[in-house]
Design a protein around this motif. Sequence first.
Motif, mmCIF file in Angstrom:
data_model
loop_
_atom_site.group_PDB
_atom_site.id
_atom_site.type_symbol
_atom_site.label_atom_id
_atom_site.label_comp_id
_atom_site.label_asym_id
_atom_site.label_seq_id
_atom_site.Cartn_x
_atom_site.Cartn_y
_atom_site.Cartn_z
ATOM 1 N N GLY A 1 -8.193 -11.201 6.296
ATOM 2 C CA GLY A 1 -7.388 -10.227 7.229
ATOM 3 C C GLY A 1 -6.201 -10.928 7.710
ATOM 4 O O GLY A 1 -6.208 -12.364 7.911
ATOM 5 N N ASN B 1 -7.507 3.705 5.459
ATOM 6 C CA ASN B 1 -8.162 2.401 5.526
ATOM 7 C C ASN B 1 -7.193 1.268 5.121
ATOM 8 O O ASN B 1 -7.516 0.009 5.081
ATOM 9 C CB ASN B 1 -9.189 2.438 4.576
ATOM 10 C CG ASN B 1 -10.380 3.314 4.929
ATOM 11 O OD1 ASN B 1 -10.588 3.499 6.180
ATOM 12 N ND2 ASN B 1 -10.843 4.119 4.048
ATOM 13 N N ALA B 2 -5.998 1.716 4.693
ATOM 14 C CA ALA B 2 -5.168 0.568 4.156
ATOM 15 C C ALA B 2 -4.807 -0.426 5.324
ATOM 16 O O ALA B 2 -4.698 -1.871 5.392
ATOM 17 C CB ALA B 2 -3.801 0.992 3.688
ATOM 18 N N THR C 1 -14.423 -5.488 -0.877
ATOM 19 C CA THR C 1 -13.694 -4.417 -1.777
ATOM 20 C C THR C 1 -12.736 -4.960 -2.709
ATOM 21 O O THR C 1 -11.658 -4.351 -3.077
ATOM 22 C CB THR C 1 -13.130 -3.256 -0.898
ATOM 23 O OG1 THR C 1 -12.302 -4.075 -0.084
ATOM 24 C CG2 THR C 1 -14.199 -2.397 -0.169
ATOM 25 N N SER D 1 -10.340 -7.524 3.114
ATOM 26 C CA SER D 1 -11.328 -6.530 2.335
ATOM 27 C C SER D 1 -12.067 -7.413 1.264
ATOM 28 O O SER D 1 -11.989 -7.039 0.177
ATOM 29 C CB SER D 1 -10.128 -5.936 1.582
ATOM 30 O OG SER D 1 -9.174 -6.528 0.990
ATOM 31 N N ALA E 1 -7.505 -2.639 6.245
ATOM 32 C CA ALA E 1 -7.747 -3.784 5.125
ATOM 33 C C ALA E 1 -6.704 -4.736 5.167
ATOM 34 O O ALA E 1 -7.090 -6.057 5.011
ATOM 35 C CB ALA E 1 -7.749 -2.995 3.509
ATOM 36 N N TYR F 1 0.894 -1.424 0.071
ATOM 37 C CA TYR F 1 -0.126 -0.057 0.010
ATOM 38 C C TYR F 1 0.748 1.052 -0.099
ATOM 39 O O TYR F 1 0.646 2.273 -0.570
ATOM 40 C CB TYR F 1 -0.892 0.029 1.193
ATOM 41 C CG TYR F 1 -2.142 -0.727 0.959
ATOM 42 C CD1 TYR F 1 -3.395 -0.227 0.177
ATOM 43 C CD2 TYR F 1 -2.415 -1.896 1.633
ATOM 44 C CE1 TYR F 1 -4.394 -0.895 -0.089
ATOM 45 C CE2 TYR F 1 -3.572 -2.670 1.321
ATOM 46 C CZ TYR F 1 -4.572 -2.195 0.575
ATOM 47 O OH TYR F 1 -5.577 -2.668 0.573
ATOM 48 N N TYR G 1 -12.411 1.832 14.507
ATOM 49 C CA TYR G 1 -11.466 1.663 13.530
ATOM 50 C C TYR G 1 -10.136 2.220 13.654
ATOM 51 O O TYR G 1 -9.896 2.991 14.735
ATOM 52 C CB TYR G 1 -12.062 1.838 12.089
ATOM 53 C CG TYR G 1 -12.389 0.650 11.461
ATOM 54 C CD1 TYR G 1 -12.707 0.559 10.253
ATOM 55 C CD2 TYR G 1 -12.757 -0.542 12.310
ATOM 56 C CE1 TYR G 1 -13.124 -0.805 9.551
ATOM 57 C CE2 TYR G 1 -13.205 -1.844 11.864
ATOM 58 C CZ TYR G 1 -13.437 -1.876 10.529
ATOM 59 O OH TYR G 1 -13.906 -3.043 10.091
#
Lengths: 291, 275
Positions: A200, A121-122, A133, A130, A125, A60, B112
């Motif tokens: 994950g 968000n990386a 997505t 993920s 994920a 990423y 999160y």
Amino acid sequence: MTLGWIQEALASAPVQHALVAGSEIAFLSGLVGAFVILRGQSFAGHVLTDVGTTGGAGAYLVGLNGWFGFLSFGVIASVGMELAGGRTRGERDLATGVVLSLALGFGALFLYLDAQLAHANASMAVLFGSLFTLDPALVPWISSLAAVCAAAMLLIWRPLALASVNPELARVRGVPVRAMSIAFMVVLAVAVETDALVAGSLLATALIVGPAAAAARFVSNPLRAGVAAGVLGAAIVVASVLLSYDSYNWLPQHTSWPVSFFVAALAFLAYVVPAAARRFGVRRMAEVTEA
Amino acid sequence: MNPWVMLAFPFAQHAFLAASFVAAAAGWIGFYVVLRGTAFAAHALPKIGFAGASGALLLGVNSLFGVSLYSAVAALGIGALAERDRRDVATALVLALGLGTGALFLSLGNLYAEDAMSLLFGQVVGVSALGVMETACVSAAAVLVVAAFHRVLLFTSVAREAAAVRGASNRIADWALLVGLGLATSAMMPVVGALLSFSLLVGPALAARHLVRRPWQAILTSVTLSLAVTWLSLFLSFALGWPVGFFVACLSALAYAIARAASRIFDRRPLEGMA
């Protein structure tokens, strides 16, 4: 209660991709998992997921798809671990552990830098999966890679099983034991690192060990155990994807429960419930005979 | 920022104190982890503690409570499952279940990225004065548990059969180590984070094993190395602003590599002349 929501779920493209890629990789994971248990390599399998974290986070960081990072780091680490070796399992585990903690340190740094560079968000994920997505362009790649690895396992399962249980005998019979373990570790890396997309990197181990441990209670032949575990794993992923889709409506605040939670919970149940049932059943039988 | 200047602030002092207690406990318990080769459990318990901490965040209770509860249940679960099945399989399954619930807690609480990161990689500058006290107490409890079983742990690891004959139970030793690990995890989690607690448990202790032979020397060396690694890591982290865990992992691995090279050069073999 109607089952209309299932039709609705199946009509959505991300769910279709998730189901296809997820169930294929789960089948491979179950198949590989049976041999992981036979060879006592649960820790190695778990280490690969953590090394994958570093690779995924690094990918990423440089703007690649996470899967390539998972995969490259995992394959390198798997071969390295096999070559490093160790005299006993405990010592091998400890040496593995030091390499692992180093990899995790770099993973921490990469994730931190990911967060700093606004890929907030990386990190989630990478760590928690993920599946919804998933890049549709990756689905054919994942499918074919899973198929090639499963075919390779079916091809070498007999000498691999022998080499796992009794390396000396295998060597006498002319099985290339070392090459066999390296090949197995590479297949394991592919399975684990692609699981990391589904569940994950924190939870990829669930799909390797859970279904296989459940199957090992009923089937002793490694190939049959592997196939049974693969089918069970695929069923777990399908159920998890559908449950996660539906869970949006379960609580008033409308949050989808993560796929990885359902995968882990169902895998654990698949392991515990048959054991408990069997124990209970045996006790009942004993009572009946005594009476 | 200049780390010497930062040391004048209470938050940095708290961080140093808490990290020191944690490092001493980790170095001590790490000795037994290395001796018995239970790397997987040492790796799994902190990660499960992470799930407990996220559950505590969701419910709004003290995270130390969540971590302790989860680690304790997990330690008991691993111990119980391992009696019927293979230990590594049991550990992997309990680990997966624990992390799965952790993922659920995080997503239900909308907690999160940021919270998850601080749980996984430590949030050492967030330790309060009360937190330092809690950390000290839990670290001390962890060390007390393993120290109370020191002879059994040592005896059953070095000479399993002889120990069995003399009535020292390997099972009791296993349980004691799991409980000690669970407690140490609870203390470590908030400071160094779930992912890197493992480095501190294994790195210094493995290095010590290559440097000295006698058990007490090994424990002392391990504790010393662990403290040195932690202090240096905190210092670097303050100076550069990068996560503490990164430095802890690198320095632990470095300590191990140097110790291994040194033991090669001076031709000393780990712990073999002991028995």
